[in-house]
Design a protein around this motif. Structure first.
Motif, PDB file in Angstrom:
ATOM      1  N   LEU A 132       0.829  -1.201   0.000  1.00  0.00           N
ATOM      2  CA  LEU A 132       0.000   0.000   0.000  1.00  0.00           C
ATOM      3  C   LEU A 132       0.871   1.261   0.000  1.00  0.00           C
ATOM      4  O   LEU A 132       0.587   2.235  -0.719  1.00  0.00           O
ATOM      5  N   ILE A 133       1.925   1.257   0.801  1.00  0.00           N
ATOM      6  CA  ILE A 133       2.841   2.415   0.825  1.00  0.00           C
ATOM      7  C   ILE A 133       3.485   2.616  -0.531  1.00  0.00           C
ATOM      8  O   ILE A 133       3.615   3.741  -1.038  1.00  0.00           O
ATOM      9  N   ARG A 134       3.888   1.505  -1.168  1.00  0.00           N
ATOM     10  CA  ARG A 134       4.518   1.606  -2.488  1.00  0.00           C
ATOM     11  C   ARG A 134       3.553   2.198  -3.506  1.00  0.00           C
ATOM     12  O   ARG A 134       3.916   3.028  -4.341  1.00  0.00           O
ATOM     13  N   LEU A 135       2.286   1.792  -3.428  1.00  0.00           N
ATOM     14  CA  LEU A 135       1.278   2.328  -4.335  1.00  0.00           C
ATOM     15  C   LEU A 135       1.068   3.824  -4.094  1.00  0.00           C
ATOM     16  O   LEU A 135       1.000   4.625  -5.036  1.00  0.00           O
ATOM     17  N   PHE A 136       0.966   4.236  -2.818  1.00  0.00           N
ATOM     18  CA  PHE A 136       0.799   5.654  -2.497  1.00  0.00           C
ATOM     19  C   PHE A 136       1.956   6.476  -3.031  1.00  0.00           C
ATOM     20  O   PHE A 136       1.778   7.587  -3.538  1.00  0.00           O
ATOM     21  N   MET A 137       3.160   5.909  -2.882  1.00  0.00           N
ATOM     22  CA  MET A 137       4.359   6.628  -3.308  1.00  0.00           C
ATOM     23  C   MET A 137       4.316   6.929  -4.800  1.00  0.00           C
ATOM     24  O   MET A 137       4.651   8.017  -5.257  1.00  0.00           O
ATOM     25  N   GLU A 138       3.890   5.944  -5.573  1.00  0.00           N
ATOM     26  CA  GLU A 138       3.889   6.104  -7.023  1.00  0.00           C
ATOM     27  C   GLU A 138       2.710   6.937  -7.507  1.00  0.00           C
ATOM     28  O   GLU A 138       2.865   7.822  -8.334  1.00  0.00           O
ATOM     29  N   LYS A 139       1.526   6.642  -6.965  1.00  0.00           N
ATOM     30  CA  LYS A 139       0.326   7.302  -7.474  1.00  0.00           C
ATOM     31  C   LYS A 139       0.190   8.727  -7.009  1.00  0.00           C
ATOM     32  O   LYS A 139      -0.241   9.608  -7.756  1.00  0.00           O
ATOM     33  N   TYR A 140       0.571   8.994  -5.740  1.00  0.00           N
ATOM     34  CA  TYR A 140       0.356  10.328  -5.169  1.00  0.00           C
ATOM     35  C   TYR A 140       1.662  11.098  -4.979  1.00  0.00           C
ATOM     36  O   TYR A 140       1.644  12.173  -4.386  1.00  0.00           O
ATOM     37  N   ASP A 141       2.785  10.546  -5.451  1.00  0.00           N
ATOM     38  CA  ASP A 141       4.088  11.216  -5.387  1.00  0.00           C
ATOM     39  C   ASP A 141       4.408  11.659  -3.956  1.00  0.00           C
ATOM     40  O   ASP A 141       4.737  12.812  -3.702  1.00  0.00           O
ATOM     41  N   LYS A 142       4.294  10.737  -3.024  1.00  0.00           N
ATOM     42  CA  LYS A 142       4.563  11.027  -1.624  1.00  0.00           C
ATOM     43  C   LYS A 142       5.997  10.613  -1.267  1.00  0.00           C
ATOM     44  O   LYS A 142       6.569   9.705  -1.861  1.00  0.00           O
ATOM     45  N   GLN A 143       6.568  11.306  -0.278  1.00  0.00           N
ATOM     46  CA  GLN A 143       7.855  10.919   0.308  1.00  0.00           C
ATOM     47  C   GLN A 143       7.570  10.328   1.687  1.00  0.00           C
ATOM     48  O   GLN A 143       6.979  10.976   2.533  1.00  0.00           O
ATOM     49  N   PHE A 144       7.990   9.068   1.892  1.00  0.00           N
ATOM     50  CA  PHE A 144       7.688   8.364   3.137  1.00  0.00           C
ATOM     51  C   PHE A 144       8.935   8.301   4.022  1.00  0.00           C
ATOM     52  O   PHE A 144      10.037   8.019   3.545  1.00  0.00           O
ATOM     53  N   ILE A 145       8.733   8.573   5.325  1.00  0.00           N
ATOM     54  CA  ILE A 145       9.760   8.351   6.349  1.00  0.00           C
ATOM     55  C   ILE A 145       9.181   7.333   7.325  1.00  0.00           C
ATOM     56  O   ILE A 145       8.165   7.601   7.992  1.00  0.00           O
ATOM     57  N   ILE A 146       9.805   6.156   7.396  1.00  0.00           N
ATOM     58  CA  ILE A 146       9.260   5.045   8.179  1.00  0.00           C
ATOM     59  C   ILE A 146      10.346   4.543   9.116  1.00  0.00           C
ATOM     60  O   ILE A 146      11.489   4.303   8.697  1.00  0.00           O
ATOM     61  N   SER A 147      10.004   4.382  10.393  1.00  0.00           N
ATOM     62  CA  SER A 147      10.953   3.837  11.366  1.00  0.00           C
ATOM     63  C   SER A 147      10.461   2.462  11.832  1.00  0.00           C
ATOM     64  O   SER A 147       9.253   2.198  11.850  1.00  0.00           O
ATOM     65  N   THR A 148      11.403   1.623  12.205  1.00  0.00           N
ATOM     66  CA  THR A 148      11.042   0.297  12.705  1.00  0.00           C
ATOM     67  C   THR A 148      12.190  -0.282  13.524  1.00  0.00           C
ATOM     68  O   THR A 148      13.356   0.074  13.314  1.00  0.00           O
ATOM     69  N   HIS A 149      11.832  -1.169  14.445  1.00  0.00           N
ATOM     70  CA  HIS A 149      12.848  -1.919  15.170  1.00  0.00           C
ATOM     71  C   HIS A 149      12.842  -3.382  14.718  1.00  0.00           C
ATOM     72  O   HIS A 149      13.641  -4.195  15.189  1.00  0.00           O
ATOM     73  N   ASP A 150      11.899  -3.722  13.809  1.00  0.00           N
ATOM     74  CA  ASP A 150      11.714  -5.096  13.347  1.00  0.00           C
ATOM     75  C   ASP A 150      12.608  -5.354  12.146  1.00  0.00           C
ATOM     76  O   ASP A 150      12.440  -4.723  11.090  1.00  0.00           O
ATOM     77  N   GLU A 164      -0.724   0.323 -13.102  1.00  0.00           N
ATOM     78  CA  GLU A 164      -1.621  -0.654 -13.721  1.00  0.00           C
ATOM     79  C   GLU A 164      -1.703  -1.929 -12.892  1.00  0.00           C
ATOM     80  O   GLU A 164      -2.744  -2.543 -12.740  1.00  0.00           O
ATOM     81  N   LEU A 165      -0.536  -2.341 -12.299  1.00  0.00           N
ATOM     82  CA  LEU A 165      -0.484  -3.562 -11.497  1.00  0.00           C
ATOM     83  C   LEU A 165      -1.140  -3.377 -10.128  1.00  0.00           C
ATOM     84  O   LEU A 165      -1.650  -4.326  -9.550  1.00  0.00           O
ATOM     85  N   ASN A 166      -1.068  -2.161  -9.567  1.00  0.00           N
ATOM     86  CA  ASN A 166      -1.490  -1.959  -8.180  1.00  0.00           C
ATOM     87  C   ASN A 166      -2.758  -1.142  -8.012  1.00  0.00           C
ATOM     88  O   ASN A 166      -3.215  -0.947  -6.886  1.00  0.00           O
ATOM     89  N   ASP A 167      -3.366  -0.655  -9.088  1.00  0.00           N
ATOM     90  CA  ASP A 167      -4.489   0.269  -8.967  1.00  0.00           C
ATOM     91  C   ASP A 167      -5.842  -0.444  -8.887  1.00  0.00           C
ATOM     92  O   ASP A 167      -6.870   0.191  -8.932  1.00  0.00           O
ATOM     93  N   ALA A 168      -5.820  -1.753  -8.817  1.00  0.00           N
ATOM     94  CA  ALA A 168      -7.080  -2.494  -8.821  1.00  0.00           C
ATOM     95  C   ALA A 168      -7.910  -2.180  -7.578  1.00  0.00           C
ATOM     96  O   ALA A 168      -9.131  -2.143  -7.625  1.00  0.00           O
TER      97      ALA A 168
END
Length: 951
Positions: free
Chosen positions: A867-885, A945-949
């Motif tokens: 979902l994040i990858r789709l948002f990044m491409e479709k809405y031209d967003k810059q994501f900052i994500i932190s994790t300890h996993d 096209e692959l992720n917009d379904a």
């Protein structure tokens, strides 16, 4: 706008300065254990852009007594600041730097900061801004113009751009249903409409206060109106009982004689007429003053007219007498001049002869100077040619003196010098030849001496050999052969005898060579002597030439000195001639004064005739009168000046009395006529002025006697003004009452309008939330999400509901109380990402999520990454994500391999802050950020096209 780089120093978990360069990365991953400073990065972004951290905004006593912005281990010498580089769509960089300004004695450091902003393009010639100007510009950069008054930066970032750990559960379980609704209203831009009701209520209160104020003014105005009416009725009664003429009649004469605005009499505005009358009074006073001055001047002219006529006649007589006296003075001067010329005539003739003789002497001296000058020129040339010849001979330039021609008046000097130069030339040529032979002799002698030395050396070596052989024989007894050559049959005595014979002999060539050396040395000495003699002769010749040149120079200098004396003599003669010429010129000028000149024939006779003529002209004067002529002329001029001054003063007074400038040329009769006419005109003007003054006095008296009428007019005008004021107040009251009703209508319409607008916006938002929730939800039954909006307790409430997917038997439940933590996180993530997509308030294309996968299973995690990858491409967003996993971190790296990724990897933590794994850049420099470029990126259209379904 997106974040290109971040610099943190002394802020929250960071003690030392730490720089993160993200370049153009769309995904920024922060990986590391809990408590290592990942959340501090999100806090730094939020604080740097807004000056606040939303989760600490509630002003509690605990917060106000705690310092938590500045890192407690940071050196006192370092500042606490966050610097963010924002990159716009066209590549321009905006630099934002926020610095903590808290002092050591402050109890808290929250809310104490300053801002610096650097823009890529200047505004009003400036690119750097500070404090309030910087805050205002940053707000306008982050918030779109239509939203400036609707949203605050800190709250907006909290809702749509940065998802903190504590906010995942807070949105459903920690937030009240009313606050939840307000947050959505802020996102839709309708929250500020709800505040209008309070504004309108406050406005109604102000309108009521205004109506009460107007009613009070109306009551006071009505009271004043009643008082004015009573005063008017009383004045009308008094005015009707008196026999006084109305002012309009009393002032009619003033209107006939002075210019008065027509409307004053039509309106009977007598108060406005009083200043005009006072002004006319002052004008009449000035006219009387001017007229009296004019009358005084004319009477003065009349009084001084007889004296003027007398002085004018005296002036004519004295001017005629002065002209005669000047003629006599001229004759007297001419007589003295003629007498003087007669006396100077002999001297004049002598000067003419003197000048002629001296001019001849000057010409002779000039010719002599020319002859001496020619001789000096020849001598100078002689000295120059000889000196150049000597220089050429010394430099062995013999060709330059072959054709030298030496000329001089002294034949001995000329011939001797030529002879010596030729001798020197020949001698120096001989020296060259002898020097060449001498050098050859020296070389041969050197070779012979070297040969002798060589032979002596060979002979010495042979003697040394024989000595060594003799020493050998002295210690060796048995000798059967020669130790040197090995010849057999030779004994020791034979060898010793042979050594003695050899030692007694000398080399056979040495005597011959020594004889040759002796002869060669004799030859060398003779050649040396010859060279010395030649050089000595040459030097003697040079000395003789120098002696001749010295004599020539002395002779030349003497001639030059003599020429100077002759030139001075000429100057003296010219001075004497000039002095005589001046005397002659003065004499000729005096002749011209009496009508003669230097070519006049029989000058003496002419002078005697002129002497007799001037003497005859002066016969009418006595000797005493002749002597007193200058004094008489001076006395007459004084009398003329005195008479002329009075006459001119009389004319000036006449001009001041009004006569034109042409009066200076008037005749006596014309001047008398002007004085009589002026007296008549002044009298006529005085009569008119008296009549006007009488009119003004009458008008002033009439106004003084009509005070009650004027007071009545004043009261009538006050009544008109008061009536107009009451009418205006009544109109204002009606307008205020109408405004009050309009505001009440607005208050009643706010709730339905906002409710209808939010209903539409929430429906659109929940459609997106449902699509996101369906991808990351893990509940087996409740797979749909819905909302319930209602108005209770004077505020709106928003409940989040979940329903099962069976249409024939759907049931709904409150998600807050039936969902687990993981499912609550799914709903919160769905809300956050949907609001991030729908937000229109900011151009900042950033979505930050601090540890978003709490309690999620692997399937939900994979769905979230896609979902994040789709948002990044479709809405031209810059994501900052932190994790300890670690697994989530590895999946992110794999899933985002088609994008540019920036990785910040935490290795540990100390008092200085996080320990960031150092990465080596392309330039071999260490960085805190690892930039992983995209690998074979799929085209954007194909990826969508692959992720917009699902979206």
């Amino acid at each position: 706008m997106k974040i290109r780089s971040l610099k943190i120093c002394g802020f929250r978990g960071f003690s030392d300065e730490t720089i993160f360069r993200f370049n153009d990365a769309k995904v920024i991953l922060l990986y590391g254990p809990n408590g290592h400073g990942k959340t501090s990065v999100f806090d730094a972004i939020e604080w740097g852009l807004s000056g606040e951290i939303h989760r600490f905004n509630q002003a509690t006593d605990e917060r106000n007594r705690t310092r938590f912005i500045r890192n407690m281990h940071t050196s006192p010498l370092k500042e606490t600041y966050v610097e963010i580089d924002l990159i716009g769509p066209n590549g321009d960089i905006v630099k934002v730097k926020r610095t903590c300004t808290a002092r050591p004695q402050d109890m808290t450091d929250y809310g104490k900061h300053k801002l610096e902003l650097h823009l890529p393009t200047p505004i009003n010639g400036r690119t750097n801004f500070r404090d309030a100007d910087a805050e205002n510009l940053l707000k306008r950069l982050l918030i779109k113009p239509a939203w400036i008054e609707k949203v605050e930066v800190s709250r907006g970032l909290h809702l749509t751009h940065i998802l903190g750990q504590e906010k995942l559960n807070e949105f459903l379980r920690g937030m009240k249903d009313g606050d939840r609704y307000d947050s959505l209203s802020l996102l839709f831009g309708t929250e500020h409409f709800l505040r209008y009701k309070d504004i309108y209520n406050e406005l109604i209160k102000k309108i009521n206060d205004r109506v009460n104020q107007i009613e009070g003014q109306i009551t006071e105005g009505s009271r004043k109106k009643t008082e004015i009416k009573e005063s008017i009725d009383e004045l009308n009664k008094k005015f009707s009982d008196s026999n006084q003429k109305p002012l309009s009649v009393a002032l009619s004469e003033y209107k006939d004689n002075f210019l008065v605005p027509e409307n004053l009499f039509e309106k009977e505005d007598w108060n406005a007429l009083i200043p005009l009358i006072e002004k006319e009074t002052e004008t009449l006073k000035q006219r009387r003053y001017d007229l009296e001055n004019k009358e005084r001047r004319i009477h003065d002219l009349e009084d001084s007219k007889s004296k003027w006529l007398t002085d004018l006649e005296k002036l004519k007589i004295e001017v005629s007498r002065l002209e005669k006296l000047k003629i006599h003075r001229n004759d007297y001067n001419m007589l003295n001049l003629v007498f003087n010329l007669t006396k100077r005539n002999n001297q004049y003739e002598e000067s003419l002869i003197f000048i002629k003789d001296k001019n001849i002497e000057i010409d002779t001296t000039k010719q002599a100077i020319e002859g001496i000058n020619a001789s000096v020129h020849i001598s100078d040339n002689f000295i120059k040619v000889v000196a150049e010849s000597i220089e050429n001979l010394r430099n062995n330039k013999y060709d330059l003196i072959k054709d030298v021609q030496i000329a001089h008046e002294n034949f001995i000097w000329k011939s001797k010098t030529s002879e010596l130069l030729k001798f020197i030339s020949v001698s120096q040529s001989s020296i060259v030849d002898v020097s060449s032979i001498h050098a050859s002799t020296s070389s041969s002698l050197k070779l012979l001496e070297e040969s002798v030395l060589a032979l002596h050396g060979i002979d010495q070596k042979y003697k040394n050999f024989l000595s060594g052989l003799s020493d050998y024989l002295s210690v060796e007894d048995e000798i059967n052969s020669c130790p040197a050559c090995g010849t057999e049959g030779i004994n020791k005595p034979q060898l010793q005898l042979r050594i003695q014979l050899e030692q007694a002999q000398i080399h056979h060539e040495l005597p011959l060579l020594e004889q040759q050396i002796k002869e060669m040395k004799d030859k060398f000495e003779k050649e040396k002597t010859k060279l010395n003699d030649l050089n000595s002769d040459i030097e003697k010749s040079y000395l003789e030439i120098k002696t001749i040149l010295k004599s020539a120079e002395e002779e030349c200098q003497n001639k030059k000195d003599h020429m100077l004396k002759m030139e001075k003599e000429i100057q003296n003669l010219n001075a004497q001639v000039e002095l005589r010429n001046k005397s002659i010129q003065e004499y000729n000028e005096d002749l011209l004064r009496i009508g003669l000149n230097e070519i006049t024939e029989n000058k003496m006779g002419k002078l005697l005739q002129l002497e007799q003529q001037f003497a005859a002209n002066l016969m009418v004067l006595t000797a005493e009168e002749k002597d007193d002529l200058p004094q008489e002329i001076k006395k007459t001029e004084e009398i003329i000046a005195e008479n002329r001054a009075f006459v001119e003063s009389f004319i000036s007074k006449m001009l001041l009395a009004g006569a034109p400038s042409l009066a200076k040329q008037w005749s006596i009769e014309e001047i008398k006529g002007f004085i009589q006419d002026a007296l008549k005109n002044v009298q006529s003007e005085k009569e008119k002025l008296i009549q006007l003054e009488s009119v003004v006095i009458k008008s002033i008296t009439a106004i003084e006697n009509a005070k009650e009428e004027l007071l009545l007019k004043t009261r009538q005008e006050e009544m008109r003004v008061q009536q107009s004021h009451l009418e205006q107040l009544d109109q204002l009251k009606k307008t205020a009452n109408a405004d009050q009703e309009s505001v009440k209508d607005l208050i009643n319409n706010v709730k339905p309008a906002v409710d209808q607008l939010n209903e539409k916006m929430i429906s659109e938002l929940f459609d997106t939330i449902q699509k996101i929730f369906s991808r990351i939800n893990s509940h087996p039954v409740y797979n749909h999400i819905n909302f319930n909006k209602e108005y209770r307790h004077k505020s709106y409430k928003l409940l989040i509901l979940v329903i099962n997917g069976y249409l024939e038997n759907q049931t709904q439940a409150n998600a807050t109380y039936i969902f687990s933590s993981a499912q609550i996180n799914s709903i919160a993530l769905s809300f956050f990402m949907a609001m991030g997509v729908h937000q229109q308030w900011s151009s900042l294309q950033l979505m930050g999520m601090d540890d978003p996968i709490q309690s999620m299973d692997e399937i939900n995690v994979l769905s979230l990454i896609d979902l994040i990858r789709l948002f990044m491409e479709k809405y031209d967003k810059q994501f900052i994500i932190s994790t300890h996993d670690y697994s989530f971190y590895q999946m992110m790296l794999k899933k985002f391999r088609n994008q540019d990724i920036a990785v910040i990897e935490y290795e540990g933590y100390s008092e200085k802050g996080p320990l960031i794994k150092q990465q080596v850049s392309k330039d071999a420099e260490t960085e805190n950020v690892l930039i992983i470029p995209a690998e074979d990126p799929i085209s954007r259209s194909k990826l969508l096209e692959l992720n917009d379904a699902s979206l």
